[in-house]
Design a protein around this motif. Structure first.
Motif, PDB file in Angstrom:
ATOM      1  N   GLU A   5       1.315  -1.149  -4.010  1.00  0.00           N
ATOM      2  CA  GLU A   5       0.956  -2.187  -4.178  1.00  0.00           C
ATOM      3  C   GLU A   5       0.550  -3.036  -2.509  1.00  0.00           C
ATOM      4  O   GLU A   5      -0.416  -2.740  -2.718  1.00  0.00           O
ATOM      5  CB  GLU A   5       0.268  -3.984  -4.620  1.00  0.00           C
ATOM      6  CG  GLU A   5       1.510  -3.593  -6.236  1.00  0.00           C
ATOM      7  CD  GLU A   5       2.409  -2.852  -6.844  1.00  0.00           C
ATOM      8  OE1 GLU A   5       2.321  -2.637  -8.473  1.00  0.00           O
ATOM      9  OE2 GLU A   5       3.290  -2.949  -5.482  1.00  0.00           O
ATOM     10  N   ASP A   6       1.775  -2.848  -2.022  1.00  0.00           N
ATOM     11  CA  ASP A   6       1.594  -3.100  -0.629  1.00  0.00           C
ATOM     12  C   ASP A   6       1.396  -1.794   0.549  1.00  0.00           C
ATOM     13  O   ASP A   6       2.125  -1.782   2.106  1.00  0.00           O
ATOM     14  CB  ASP A   6       3.262  -4.204  -0.389  1.00  0.00           C
ATOM     15  CG  ASP A   6       2.452  -5.260  -0.878  1.00  0.00           C
ATOM     16  OD1 ASP A   6       1.653  -6.094  -1.167  1.00  0.00           O
ATOM     17  OD2 ASP A   6       4.464  -5.218  -1.226  1.00  0.00           O
ATOM     18  N   LEU A   7       1.250  -0.436  -0.044  1.00  0.00           N
ATOM     19  CA  LEU A   7       1.135   0.728   0.626  1.00  0.00           C
ATOM     20  C   LEU A   7      -0.033   0.160   1.297  1.00  0.00           C
ATOM     21  O   LEU A   7      -1.816  -0.347   1.277  1.00  0.00           O
ATOM     22  CB  LEU A   7       1.015   2.168   0.128  1.00  0.00           C
ATOM     23  CG  LEU A   7       2.201   1.981  -0.744  1.00  0.00           C
ATOM     24  CD1 LEU A   7       2.624   3.339  -1.105  1.00  0.00           C
ATOM     25  CD2 LEU A   7       3.406   2.432   0.030  1.00  0.00           C
ATOM     26  N   ASN A   8       0.039   0.939   2.659  1.00  0.00           N
ATOM     27  CA  ASN A   8      -1.187   0.937   3.255  1.00  0.00           C
ATOM     28  C   ASN A   8      -2.014   2.006   4.441  1.00  0.00           C
ATOM     29  O   ASN A   8      -1.083   2.110   4.549  1.00  0.00           O
ATOM     30  CB  ASN A   8      -1.340  -0.188   4.919  1.00  0.00           C
ATOM     31  CG  ASN A   8      -2.369  -0.417   5.331  1.00  0.00           C
ATOM     32  OD1 ASN A   8      -3.450   0.331   5.821  1.00  0.00           O
ATOM     33  ND2 ASN A   8      -3.025  -1.901   5.780  1.00  0.00           N
ATOM     34  N   LYS A  58      -3.085   3.122   6.835  1.00  0.00           N
ATOM     35  CA  LYS A  58      -3.430   2.789   7.933  1.00  0.00           C
ATOM     36  C   LYS A  58      -2.233   2.313   9.061  1.00  0.00           C
ATOM     37  O   LYS A  58      -1.830   2.354  10.327  1.00  0.00           O
ATOM     38  CB  LYS A  58      -4.600   1.507   8.974  1.00  0.00           C
ATOM     39  CG  LYS A  58      -6.187   1.473   8.103  1.00  0.00           C
ATOM     40  CD  LYS A  58      -7.167   0.682   8.430  1.00  0.00           C
ATOM     41  CE  LYS A  58      -8.434   0.953   7.868  1.00  0.00           C
ATOM     42  NZ  LYS A  58      -9.111  -0.368   8.368  1.00  0.00           N
ATOM     43  N   GLN A  59      -0.963   2.993   7.921  1.00  0.00           N
ATOM     44  CA  GLN A  59       0.547   2.696   8.807  1.00  0.00           C
ATOM     45  C   GLN A  59       1.060   4.128   8.912  1.00  0.00           C
ATOM     46  O   GLN A  59       0.182   5.075   8.488  1.00  0.00           O
ATOM     47  CB  GLN A  59       0.900   1.522   7.754  1.00  0.00           C
ATOM     48  CG  GLN A  59       0.510   0.389   8.122  1.00  0.00           C
ATOM     49  CD  GLN A  59       1.712  -1.272   7.395  1.00  0.00           C
ATOM     50  OE1 GLN A  59       2.684  -0.361   7.470  1.00  0.00           O
ATOM     51  NE2 GLN A  59       0.684  -1.672   7.532  1.00  0.00           N
ATOM     52  N   TYR A  73       4.350   5.492   7.690  1.00  0.00           N
ATOM     53  CA  TYR A  73       5.108   5.946   6.427  1.00  0.00           C
ATOM     54  C   TYR A  73       6.012   7.801   7.233  1.00  0.00           C
ATOM     55  O   TYR A  73       5.464   8.644   6.921  1.00  0.00           O
ATOM     56  CB  TYR A  73       4.554   6.042   5.268  1.00  0.00           C
ATOM     57  CG  TYR A  73       3.581   5.046   4.844  1.00  0.00           C
ATOM     58  CD1 TYR A  73       4.823   3.897   4.410  1.00  0.00           C
ATOM     59  CD2 TYR A  73       2.824   4.435   5.295  1.00  0.00           C
ATOM     60  CE1 TYR A  73       4.291   2.093   4.687  1.00  0.00           C
ATOM     61  CE2 TYR A  73       1.784   3.896   4.993  1.00  0.00           C
ATOM     62  CZ  TYR A  73       2.629   2.802   4.397  1.00  0.00           C
ATOM     63  OH  TYR A  73       2.181   1.734   4.104  1.00  0.00           O
ATOM     64  N   LYS A  84      -3.529   5.150  -0.466  1.00  0.00           N
ATOM     65  CA  LYS A  84      -2.936   4.291  -0.452  1.00  0.00           C
ATOM     66  C   LYS A  84      -2.479   4.411   0.874  1.00  0.00           C
ATOM     67  O   LYS A  84      -1.636   3.543   1.275  1.00  0.00           O
ATOM     68  CB  LYS A  84      -2.401   4.120  -1.904  1.00  0.00           C
ATOM     69  CG  LYS A  84      -2.413   3.732  -3.322  1.00  0.00           C
ATOM     70  CD  LYS A  84      -1.510   3.031  -3.666  1.00  0.00           C
ATOM     71  CE  LYS A  84      -2.231   3.029  -5.213  1.00  0.00           C
ATOM     72  NZ  LYS A  84      -3.912   4.451  -6.083  1.00  0.00           N
ATOM     73  N   ILE A  85      -1.773   5.410   1.189  1.00  0.00           N
ATOM     74  CA  ILE A  85      -0.967   6.376   2.226  1.00  0.00           C
ATOM     75  C   ILE A  85      -2.075   7.353   3.044  1.00  0.00           C
ATOM     76  O   ILE A  85      -2.927   7.781   2.502  1.00  0.00           O
ATOM     77  CB  ILE A  85       0.529   6.626   2.569  1.00  0.00           C
ATOM     78  CG1 ILE A  85       0.723   7.644   1.858  1.00  0.00           C
ATOM     79  CG2 ILE A  85       1.390   5.574   1.639  1.00  0.00           C
ATOM     80  CD1 ILE A  85       2.127   7.951   1.250  1.00  0.00           C
TER      81      ILE A  85
END
Length: 297
Positions: free
Chosen positions: A81-84, A86-87, A89, A111-112
């Motif tokens: 749920e909290d994956l983004n 734009k980050q 990993y 999601k990533i």
């Protein structure tokens, strides 16, 4: 949707669909890869990198449509749920089958950032795919054994230099660096041969992700720890194509990268020992989770 068809026919249609989708995207990916290699301008190389990532993402998306069309696979996922996208990993996962890669791509797609798998340096010479993997910025690693380094001391540190060069390009755009830290697929034979102290896992190899965090730890935001469990037993890819796999459970645990994980993994012995302890603890918790999933089956 079409899972009422005979299994062998589903497998044939599914494999054909995968093949057509791959052929459709291989040509533009290879063309862009060649252009990226020929144009020595960073601006254009960045443009092609983004373009190639989008092409690869569409390839994954259509593969997911293929799975939904020909199989009745249910994937029970938690923790995404909290994956983004734009980050940055670092993704790690247990490894049992080639199916793991398809499941990871499907579950994490959108999601990533697009997953970049570590590949052996020799794979860059695979016709067409080698240049495509290079253009997609897959990190190629050259690893030397301790015995080889003893015989060739002038090569000490060369493997970490190779990793640094491979990871340097990830600093200007979000990326997901993927590593199966067991180093190979789990089998009972390998498990017994290793004398692994985990019931469901092989011994983790901390070196790969230790190198990554040493070289680009300041750029990465989080560790995405993925656990894949097959309630019906470890599958092969033919079973997957034929729709014989009905359920997969995926648990995603996202952790911050704190300062204790950053340091010189190669030259700082104290940091290396502490890092390996962290990896071992992470793997012990994953082993317990797999036992819980087994018991709840």
């Amino acid at each position: 949707m079409l899972n009422f068809l005979p299994a062998f026919f589903i497998g044939f249609l599914s494999f054909s669909f995968y093949t057509l989708n791959t052929i459709f995207w291989v040509l533009p990916i290879v063309i862009c890869s060649i252009l990226k290699a020929l144009l020595p301008f960073k601006f254009w190389q960045k443009i092609f990198s983004y373009l190639l990532d989008h092409m690869a993402s569409y390839w994954v998306a259509i593969n997911t449509v293929n799975q939904k069309l020909f199989t009745n696979l249910t994937i029970d996922v938690s923790g995404v749920e909290d994956l983004n996208p734009k980050q940055w990993y670092l993704v790690i996962c247990n490894h049992q089958s080639w199916v793991d890669i398809v499941i990871l791509q499907r579950v994490l797609h959108g999601k990533i950032p697009f997953l970049k798998f570590f590949l052996k340096k020799e794979l860059i010479y695979v016709p067409f795919l080698g240049i495509a993997w290079w253009a997609l910025d897959f990190p190629f690693m050259k690893r030397y054994s301790q015995s080889f380094i003893k015989k060739n001391p002038h090569l000490k540190g060369k493997d970490i230099e190779t990793t640094k060069k491979a990871c340097a390009k990830f600093k200007y755009k979000p990326v997901s660096v993927m590593n199966f830290i067991e180093g190979t697929r789990f089998t009972d034979e390998k498990h017994k041969k290793q004398g692994s102290n985990y019931k469901n896992l092989l011994k983790p190899k901390a070196g790969g992700i230790g190198f990554v965090l040493s070289t680009m730890g300041d750029s990465l935001n989080k560790v995405v720890n993925v656990t894949i469990y097959y309630p019906e037993g470890k599958p092969n890819f033919i079973d997957f194509l034929c729709g014989k796999i009905k359920k997969v459970q995926v648990v995603v645990d996202t952790q911050d990268i704190d300062q204790r994980l950053l340091g010189d993994y190669v030259n700082d012995r104290s940091h290396k020992i502490n890092f390996q302890k962290w990896v071992n603890q992470l793997w012990a918790e994953k082993d317990q989770l797999l036992e819980q999933l087994k018991n709840n089956k």
